[in-house]
Structures are given as C-alpha cells and as structure tokens.
Design a protein around this motif. Structure first.
Motif, short mmCIF file in Angstrom:
data_model
loop_
_atom_site.label_atom_id
_atom_site.label_comp_id
_atom_site.label_asym_id
_atom_site.label_seq_id
_atom_site.Cartn_x
_atom_site.Cartn_y
_atom_site.Cartn_z
N UNK A 49 -2.30 -2.64 -6.08
CA UNK A 49 -1.18 -1.72 -5.92
C UNK A 49 -1.65 -0.37 -5.41
N UNK A 50 -2.74 0.15 -5.99
CA UNK A 50 -3.30 1.43 -5.56
C UNK A 50 -3.72 1.36 -4.09
N UNK A 51 -4.43 0.30 -3.73
CA UNK A 51 -4.94 0.16 -2.36
C UNK A 51 -3.79 0.10 -1.36
N UNK A 88 -9.72 -6.17 3.12
CA UNK A 88 -9.90 -5.81 1.71
C UNK A 88 -8.69 -6.20 0.86
N UNK A 89 -7.49 -5.88 1.36
CA UNK A 89 -6.28 -6.27 0.64
C UNK A 89 -6.22 -7.78 0.48
N UNK A 90 -6.59 -8.49 1.55
CA UNK A 90 -6.59 -9.96 1.50
C UNK A 90 -7.55 -10.45 0.41
N UNK A 145 -8.62 8.69 8.89
CA UNK A 145 -9.76 7.81 9.15
C UNK A 145 -10.81 7.93 8.05
N UNK A 146 -11.05 9.15 7.58
CA UNK A 146 -12.03 9.35 6.51
C UNK A 146 -11.54 8.73 5.21
N UNK A 147 -10.25 8.88 4.92
CA UNK A 147 -9.69 8.29 3.70
C UNK A 147 -9.75 6.78 3.76
N UNK A 148 -9.45 6.20 4.92
CA UNK A 148 -9.51 4.75 5.08
C UNK A 148 -10.94 4.23 4.87
N UNK A 191 -13.86 0.34 -2.62
CA UNK A 191 -13.48 -1.02 -3.06
C UNK A 191 -14.68 -1.95 -3.05
N UNK A 192 -15.59 -1.74 -2.12
CA UNK A 192 -16.74 -2.63 -2.01
C UNK A 192 -17.55 -2.68 -3.29
#
Length: 251
Positions: free
Chosen positions: A27-29, A1-3, A43-46, A53-54
């Motif tokens: 920056x937020x991510x 996602x960052x990529x 894990x839930x937050x990730x 983001x999707x």
C-alpha cells in the motif's frame, strides 16, 4: 517491485505476520508511486523507493534460501505465526525494522548513486513522512481490535502506542547524517550499521512480545509456518528486559 510484493503476498496465508507487513508495504509503495508528481525530485524518490524496498526483499530471499536475515528482520520472520501476537504488532514491527535500519542505508546508497548530499533529498524525505503517517493511521484503525477487547489487552495499546512512524523516520534521518559523515571511514560506518541492526532487532522483539493466551486476532496455531533460524522471543522476564532496554514502557 510492486509485482514482486504482490507475488510475495499471494504466496502467504493472510494471517502470516510477514503477509500482514507485506500488504501494508505494498500500500505504501503504490501510494508513493501514485504521488511522485508531488515531489521536488520524482526521479530521486523513485530510486530511493527501489533501493529501500530491495533491503526488505533481500530478507525475504534470505529466509526462502534457509538463511538468517539481518538482525532487524529476525523477530518478524521468527514470530510470523505466533498465535499470541496480534496483526497490528506484525505491521508495526516490520515498519520499525525497515525504517530504523534499512532506511538510513538506503538514503546513503541513493545519495552515492546520484552524487548528491543527503540534505538535497531532505525536503522530499519529509514529504514522504506525511504520506506514511496517513498510512500508519489507516493501518492502526484497520487492524486494532475494538475498545472492548483493548480493555482486556491493555498491554497491546500501551506498547504499540509508544511507536510512531514520524519519530522513527526522524531518528532514521539522524542516522543518515551519521553514516554520511562516516562514509570515508568504513570500519566506523560498519560498526554503526551493526549497532543500528541490533537495536532495531531488539525493538522488534519488544513490539512482538506475545500477549498471552487468547490474544485478539493473533495468527491461528493450526497451519503454523515454520520460523526461520534463531531462538524465538518469549514473553515474561525476557520480554520485560527487552522492553526496558529498547526504551519502550513496560506493560
């Protein structure tokens, strides 16, 4: 996602309104990922981070394919190259669309995948609120023009001062609770989701109301990126009506 977020930013001119929001979102991510260890359920937050983001990435993909994105994202994509819109307006309009419409849907989707109640994610959700408040403050400080310019463009201060990430996320959590109660009533949930989408789009147009000739730091007219679908918002009576309907004070 960052990529993917980095790739989107690399393909856009820095002054493009979508690029402005994308930089802030990256920056937020990155900040959330760096602090995952401080959450009760990393894990839930990730997972929530990815699902959330999707929805922004879907809007980017829709525009790239020549399609219209959801109503909440249309103002940003349609006005992304307007020379009379200031960069901080782009940043906050993107945040507004993503939080007020996308976030409630992402939380509900995450709860369904994890088979948990929203209240089980509530503490970590509010920890993210504090983190985002830091980012929002930094964005405002970096993008807002100096006091001498703000005196000439008082409507910018007046309008943007009416929106905050904390208030928006609290409203989004209320929407989460409504959607969760409606999860077995798809027609009602669909109607509520459509209303969220339309309201977020209306607020986005209000936040992006052009300031008029000589706006400080707006995107340059030269090299303008074509707007995608839909009729662009305009200033004047139409913008005034949008402000009144959205609950924001008029300039």
């Amino acid at each position: 996602m960052v990529r993917r977020l980095r790739a989107i930013g690399a393909g856009l001119p820095p002054a493009d309104g979508v690029a402005v929001f994308n930089r802030m979102y990256l920056t937020v991510t990155e900040t959330v990922r760096a602090r995952l260890g401080g959450f009760a359920d990393p894990a839930a937050v990730a997972l929530l981070d990815v699902v959330f983001a999707d929805r922004y990435l879907r809007a980017v993909d829709a525009v790239a394919a020549g399609l219209r994105p959801s109503a909440c994202w249309r103002p940003l994509f349609e006005l992304r190259a307007h020379p009379e819109v200031h960069p901080v307006q782009f940043a906050l309009a993107g945040m507004s669309a993503h939080i007020q419409h996308d976030l409630p849907l992402a939380v509900v989707d995450t709860c369904r995948r994890l088979r948990r109640e929203p209240e089980e994610l509530a503490d970590d959700y509010r920890r993210i609120n504090a983190l985002l408040a830091e980012v929002e403050t930094a964005v405002r400080e970096r993008l807002m023009p100096g006091p001498d310019v703000l005196e000439r463009f008082e409507p910018l201060t007046h309008r943007l001062g009416s929106w905050s990430v904390g208030t928006a996320r609290e409203a989004a959590w209320a929407s989460v609770n409504v959607l969760w109660e409606l999860r077995t009533r798809p027609s009602a949930a669909g109607a509520f989701t459509a209303a969220l989408d339309g309201a977020a789009g209306l607020l986005g147009r209000a936040l992006l109301t052009p300031l008029g000739p000589g706006a400080p730091g707006g995107a340059p007219a030269a090299g303008r990126i074509p707007r995608s679908g839909g009729r662009p918002a305009t200033a004047g009576a139409d913008g005034q009506a949008q402000l009144e309907c959205s609950g924001l004070p008029s300039a």
